[in-house]
Design a protein around this motif. Sequence first.
Motif, PDB file in Angstrom:
ATOM      1  N   GLU A 200      69.932  52.624  80.638  1.00 25.79           N
ATOM      2  CA  GLU A 200      70.436  51.619  79.697  1.00 25.79           C
ATOM      3  C   GLU A 200      69.796  51.808  78.324  1.00 25.79           C
ATOM      4  O   GLU A 200      70.466  51.721  77.277  1.00 25.79           O
ATOM      5  N   LYS A 229      75.423  56.155  90.671  1.00 23.10           N
ATOM      6  CA  LYS A 229      74.996  55.047  89.815  1.00 23.10           C
ATOM      7  C   LYS A 229      75.115  55.430  88.345  1.00 23.10           C
ATOM      8  O   LYS A 229      75.527  54.607  87.501  1.00 23.10           O
ATOM      9  N   ASP A 232      78.700  55.181  87.391  1.00 20.87           N
ATOM     10  CA  ASP A 232      79.118  53.774  87.288  1.00 20.87           C
ATOM     11  C   ASP A 232      78.639  53.144  85.976  1.00 20.87           C
ATOM     12  O   ASP A 232      79.397  52.446  85.297  1.00 20.87           O
ATOM     13  N   ILE A 233      77.378  53.397  85.625  1.00 21.18           N
ATOM     14  CA  ILE A 233      76.835  52.822  84.391  1.00 21.18           C
ATOM     15  C   ILE A 233      77.548  53.408  83.167  1.00 21.18           C
ATOM     16  O   ILE A 233      77.843  52.699  82.204  1.00 21.18           O
ATOM     17  N   GLN A 236      80.813  51.679  82.785  1.00 16.15           N
ATOM     18  CA  GLN A 236      80.616  50.337  82.229  1.00 16.15           C
ATOM     19  C   GLN A 236      80.424  50.388  80.717  1.00 16.15           C
ATOM     20  O   GLN A 236      80.972  49.562  79.976  1.00 16.15           O
ATOM     21  N   HIS A 237      79.657  51.358  80.245  1.00 17.92           N
ATOM     22  CA  HIS A 237      79.433  51.484  78.809  1.00 17.92           C
ATOM     23  C   HIS A 237      80.696  51.935  78.087  1.00 17.92           C
ATOM     24  O   HIS A 237      80.922  51.559  76.925  1.00 17.92           O
TER      25      HIS A 237
END
Length: 326
Positions: A200, A229, A232-233, A236-237
């Motif tokens: 992040e 993961k 997926d992140i 999302q971004h």
Amino acid sequence: MPLNTLNLTGLEYPLQPLELPLPLHRPLLMIGHGTKDHQGQQSFLDFAAAYQALDTSRPVLPCFLELTAPTIQEGVDQCVEQGYSELSVLPILLFAARHNKFDVTNELDRARQRHPQVKFHYGRHFGITPGIIELWRSRLREQDQPQIPRSDTVLLFVGRGSSDPDANGDVYKVARILWEGSGYSTVETCFIGITHPRLEEGFRRARLYQPKQIIVLPYFLFTGILVKKIFDITAQHQKQYPDILMTCLPEMGLHPQLFSVLREREIETQLGQVQMNCEMCKFRLAAGGNDSSHSHNHHHSHDHSHTTVDPYADVEQYHQKIWQVP
């Protein structure tokens, strides 16, 4: 060179013959990290099967350090049952961290106690090598597109993350080597777990450069929970910042460059030319304190009732020891 193909789990994989011959026909025990993710488990097993298919002059036996079977002890037993008294052992790991320095060597200590007649030749991890650098450079070339120049693109290099500063430092080094002379705006390095900065934070830093594109590079050999993961992140971004094109590259997988590096590591092991011996690593010895209670003293029993010294039990204490190693 002509390419052969290997059918694994319903997929055809191209195989390019290996150029370097093996000096010996000694069996190879390949140790993977291990994962609870079935697809990740199968990826490693497919990798071992493909490497075996390139040279059937000796058996290649895959096993896992943790989380799934077959275990290292089961892999060793399988070799012994086939009548072998000498084994090459290679950790299929990218960097020398806890698993390479301590956990695998602990398991080999146990195996020596159980099979004192067997001689183990422990090789080195993949490390930072030109073959893997070229693998990623070729992947990045495939991402080039005329509408978004590299100067408007930030690389986001994602390592697994370790309690070992030595391994974390190598992640930064690889990222820098890939970026040097590449033409990309910059490279940001982060981790998916254990240490910082996390993914992040990596995205936040990457956005500060106001890029038109962020290319996420998961520095992993095989898929698994952490790689998924990362994907997926990234997705999302992408939804949160639609004006920036975000691309997540796949893990290395069954790539000819990896097979070539593995061949070099196996030959090193057979010739006794291993350039990094984690059994005598100064970081490993310093973390263990060099005393008789350390888990690698070969004069004590390695049964499951024995309480081994875990140098990582107190991460801050471990760091204080390692940072002072000359």
